[in-house]
Motif scaffolding. Structure first.
Motif, PDB file in Angstrom:
ATOM      1  N   ARG A  57       0.832  -1.211   0.000  1.00 50.05           N
ATOM      2  CA  ARG A  57       0.000   0.000   0.000  1.00 50.05           C
ATOM      3  C   ARG A  57       0.865   1.259   0.000  1.00 50.05           C
ATOM      4  N   LEU A  94       2.124   1.877  -3.433  1.00 55.35           N
ATOM      5  CA  LEU A  94       1.060   2.430  -4.268  1.00 55.35           C
ATOM      6  C   LEU A  94       0.837   3.910  -3.967  1.00 55.35           C
ATOM      7  N   TYR A 153      -6.559   3.189 -11.594  1.00 53.77           N
ATOM      8  CA  TYR A 153      -6.157   1.818 -11.296  1.00 53.77           C
ATOM      9  C   TYR A 153      -5.435   1.751  -9.946  1.00 53.77           C
ATOM     10  N   ILE A 154      -4.496   2.648  -9.728  1.00 56.94           N
ATOM     11  CA  ILE A 154      -3.712   2.641  -8.486  1.00 56.94           C
ATOM     12  C   ILE A 154      -4.622   2.904  -7.286  1.00 56.94           C
ATOM     13  N   GLU A 165      -6.476  -0.188  -6.475  1.00 52.98           N
ATOM     14  CA  GLU A 165      -5.604  -1.140  -5.788  1.00 52.98           C
ATOM     15  C   GLU A 165      -5.418  -0.761  -4.321  1.00 52.98           C
ATOM     16  N   ARG A 175      -8.415  -1.831  -2.497  1.00 59.30           N
ATOM     17  CA  ARG A 175      -8.416  -3.286  -2.352  1.00 59.30           C
ATOM     18  C   ARG A 175      -7.499  -3.696  -1.198  1.00 59.30           C
ATOM     19  N   TYR A 176      -6.317  -3.099  -1.144  1.00 53.88           N
ATOM     20  CA  TYR A 176      -5.378  -3.415  -0.063  1.00 53.88           C
ATOM     21  C   TYR A 176      -5.921  -2.968   1.291  1.00 53.88           C
TER      22      TYR A 176
END
Length: 126
Positions: free
Chosen positions: A30, A33, A82-83, A86, A89-90
Motif C-alpha cells: 500500500r 502504491l 487503477y492505483i 488497488e 483493495r489493499y
C-alpha cells in the motif's frame, strides 16, 4: 493435557505470526502504491500546464516516443484510477487481516490461560 494445549498454542501462535507477516506485506504494498499516486499526480499536474501545441514524449524502454497530449493525459488518469482501486483493495484486505488477527490474539490469550491453568500456575493477565 498440558502437552496438547502447548502444541495447540504453538500452532495458533504460528498462525498469528503468519497473519502479522501478511499484514506487513499489505502495508508495504500500500505504501508503494501511495508513492505511485504521488508521482502520477505530479505528472498529471505537469501535463495540465501544457498547451496542445507542446510535444510530449513517453519513455518506452531506453527510447523516447512522441505521444499526443490528450493520450498522455488519458493514460495518466487511467493509471491513477487503477492505483487508487488497488489501494482500496489493499485497505479492505488489511481490515480483514486486522480483524482475523484480533480474533487470533484472543484465541492465543485463552489458550495461554488454559495452558497455565493446566500447569497449575496462576494465570497471567494479558
Amino acid at each position: 493435557m498440558a502437552d496438547g494445549i502447548q502444541r495447540k498454542l504453538q500452532h495458533e501462535l504460528e498462525k498469528y505470526q503468519a497473519l502479522q507477516k501478511d499484514l506487513s506485506k499489505c502495508l508495504s504494498a500500500r505504501q508503494k502504491l501511495e508513492a505511485q499516486v504521488t508521482e502520477n499526480t505530479i505528472v498529471k499536474e505537469e501535463l495540465d500546464l501544457l498547451e496542445s501545441t507542446n510535444t510530449v514524449f513517453k519513455l518506452v524502454g531506453p527510447v523516447l516516443v512522441k505521444q499526443g497530449l490528450e493520450e498522455a493525459k488519458l493514460t495518466v488518469a487511467k493509471r491513477l484510477d487503477y492505483i487508487n482501486g488497488e489501494i482500496k483493495r489493499y485497505e479492505g484486505q488489511m481490515k480483514e487481516l486486522e480483524k482475523t488477527s484480533e480474533q487470533q490474539r484472543e484465541t492465543l490469550a485463552k489458550l495461554q490461560h488454559d495452558f497455565q491453568k493446566a500447569q497449575g500456575k496462576t494465570p497471567i493477565k494479558v
